[in-house]
Structure formats: C-alpha cells, structure tokens
Enzyme design. Structure first.
Site, PDB file in Angstrom:
ATOM      1  N   LYS A  94     -25.794 -53.096  23.112  1.00  0.00           N
ATOM      2  CA  LYS A  94     -25.920 -51.706  23.561  1.00  0.00           C
ATOM      3  C   LYS A  94     -27.093 -51.032  22.861  1.00  0.00           C
ATOM      4  CE  LYS A  94     -24.029 -48.260  21.664  1.00  0.00           C
ATOM      5  NZ  LYS A  94     -23.280 -47.201  21.044  1.00  0.00           N
ATOM      6  N   CYS A 164     -13.325 -37.737  30.944  1.00  0.00           N
ATOM      7  CA  CYS A 164     -12.613 -39.006  31.139  1.00  0.00           C
ATOM      8  C   CYS A 164     -12.284 -39.617  29.781  1.00  0.00           C
ATOM      9  CB  CYS A 164     -13.456 -39.957  31.993  1.00  0.00           C
ATOM     10  SG  CYS A 164     -12.515 -41.317  32.689  1.00  0.00           S
ATOM     11  N   CYS A 171      -7.991 -35.609  34.352  1.00  0.00           N
ATOM     12  CA  CYS A 171      -8.149 -35.943  35.772  1.00  0.00           C
ATOM     13  C   CYS A 171      -8.027 -34.717  36.677  1.00  0.00           C
ATOM     14  CB  CYS A 171      -7.131 -37.002  36.188  1.00  0.00           C
ATOM     15  SG  CYS A 171      -7.343 -38.582  35.335  1.00  0.00           S
ATOM     16  N   CYS A 174     -11.273 -33.026  36.902  1.00  0.00           N
ATOM     17  CA  CYS A 174     -12.408 -33.908  37.163  1.00  0.00           C
ATOM     18  C   CYS A 174     -12.897 -33.801  38.601  1.00  0.00           C
ATOM     19  CB  CYS A 174     -12.013 -35.359  36.858  1.00  0.00           C
ATOM     20  SG  CYS A 174     -13.367 -36.511  37.105  1.00  0.00           S
ATOM     21  N   CYS A 180     -11.486 -41.538  42.398  1.00  0.00           N
ATOM     22  CA  CYS A 180     -11.138 -42.350  41.237  1.00  0.00           C
ATOM     23  C   CYS A 180      -9.751 -42.980  41.389  1.00  0.00           C
ATOM     24  CB  CYS A 180     -11.180 -41.502  39.969  1.00  0.00           C
ATOM     25  SG  CYS A 180     -10.728 -42.410  38.481  1.00  0.00           S
TER      26      CYS A 180
END
Length: 186
Positions: A94, A164, A171, A174, A180
């Site tokens: 990463k 998230c 949620c 969101c 999702c």
C-alpha cells in the site's frame, strides 16, 4: 527531499490517525527533514519527535534503517519502483503504491488499506469475498479501469473513516445505501 518526506509520512501514517501523523511530520520538518538530518538524530530524540504515532518504537528503527539504505544505495532519494520500495524496512505494498503515485507521479497499482479492503467487499466490487488487502488489490485491479486506480484509495479512505465504519457503519445516512449489498434490509 520532497520524495523522502512523502515516504516518511507514509511510514508514520500506518496505524495512526491523520492528525497525529501531521503533528509528527511538522515536528520533523521543523528540524530539517532530510536523510542526513534523520541519520544524525539519535533514536531517543527521533522517538520523541514522532510520538505518539502508532508503533513509534518500531518506526524509529525502520526510519533509521530505511534512511541509511536510501543514503547508501539511492543517493538520498527514494527508489522509483514498487519492488525496490517494498524491499525497504517498514514499507508494504500500500505504501509503495502511494509513494509511486505521490512522490513519482506514477500509478503502479491500487493502494489497498483496511478501509479500501472492507468497503470493496461490502460493495461487492470483488467477484468473491477477499481475505487480505493483497487479494482485494488484485480483484480491484482486474475489475476497475486503470484510469480510476489513482482515485480509489483517497475516496474510500475518507468514506471509511466517516461513514462506512468497521463497526456500526452509518448505512442510514449513506448515499450509497440503495446500491450497497451490506445496507440491504434496513
């Protein structure tokens, strides 16, 4: 010097909140943040400068080892390939992909951290659930057009920190709720 500072900020950022990393970088820069200045700084002082970053004792060791390698093999610069970057102490895939993007302006792959890994799986962006960031990286690079690779980490990290969340994701608030799979049934 800028590329070196990018690499050090990535090393410090692992398992550390952004504000803490920024504070550590500010303290390091105030002392002149170069390969030479870090190599001339004793471990105790370096530890005080980067504390309270996560795993600061290990990071002192990695920063010193990496700085010595950069001075010896790269003339104080950082390597320009993922393979050479991940060979440095304390640098994973990463960080290497982010260093390539930010320090060298080259998109070498998708930088997958815990947020990108979690969200890609929640959204069903992987053909099957992945168990590691490396599996997620491979799945995303296969699925996502290359021209979007540079954007995905920055977009999902902030989203993962604010909405998230790993536990108790927000949620209901969101904007991705309708698409999702993890939000179904709310």
């Amino acid at each position: 010097v800028r590329r070196y500072q990018v690499l050090l900020s990535l090393m410090l950022s692992s398992q550390t909140k952004d504000q803490v990393t920024a504070g550590a970088m500010q303290r390091l820069r105030a002392r002149g943040l170069t390969v030479d200045s870090i190599l001339q700084t004793d471990d105790s002082t370096l530890g005080k400068l980067i504390y309270p970053v996560g795993f600061w004792r290990n990071k002192v060791k990695y920063i010193k080892q990496t700085s010595a390698i950069l001075q010896q093999r790269y003339g104080g610069d950082i390597p320009a390939s993922v393979a050479e970057l991940v060979a440095l102490p304390g640098i994973g895939p990463k960080m290497a992909h982010l260093a390539m993007a930010v320090a060298w302006g080259t998109v070498s792959g998708i930088a997958v951290d815990t947020h990108v890994h979690r969200i890609a799986n929640r959204l069903g962006w992987t053909k099957k659930a992945t168990k590691s960031p490396e599996e997620t990286q491979a799945a995303l690079e296969e699925w996502l057009p290359r021209e979007l690779w540079s954007e995905i980490n920055g977009l999902l990290v902030g989203f993962g920190q604010q909405t998230c969340l790993p536990v108790h994701p927000r949620c209901r608030a969101c904007l991705n709720q309708a698409l999702c799979p993890a939000a179904k049934g709310l």
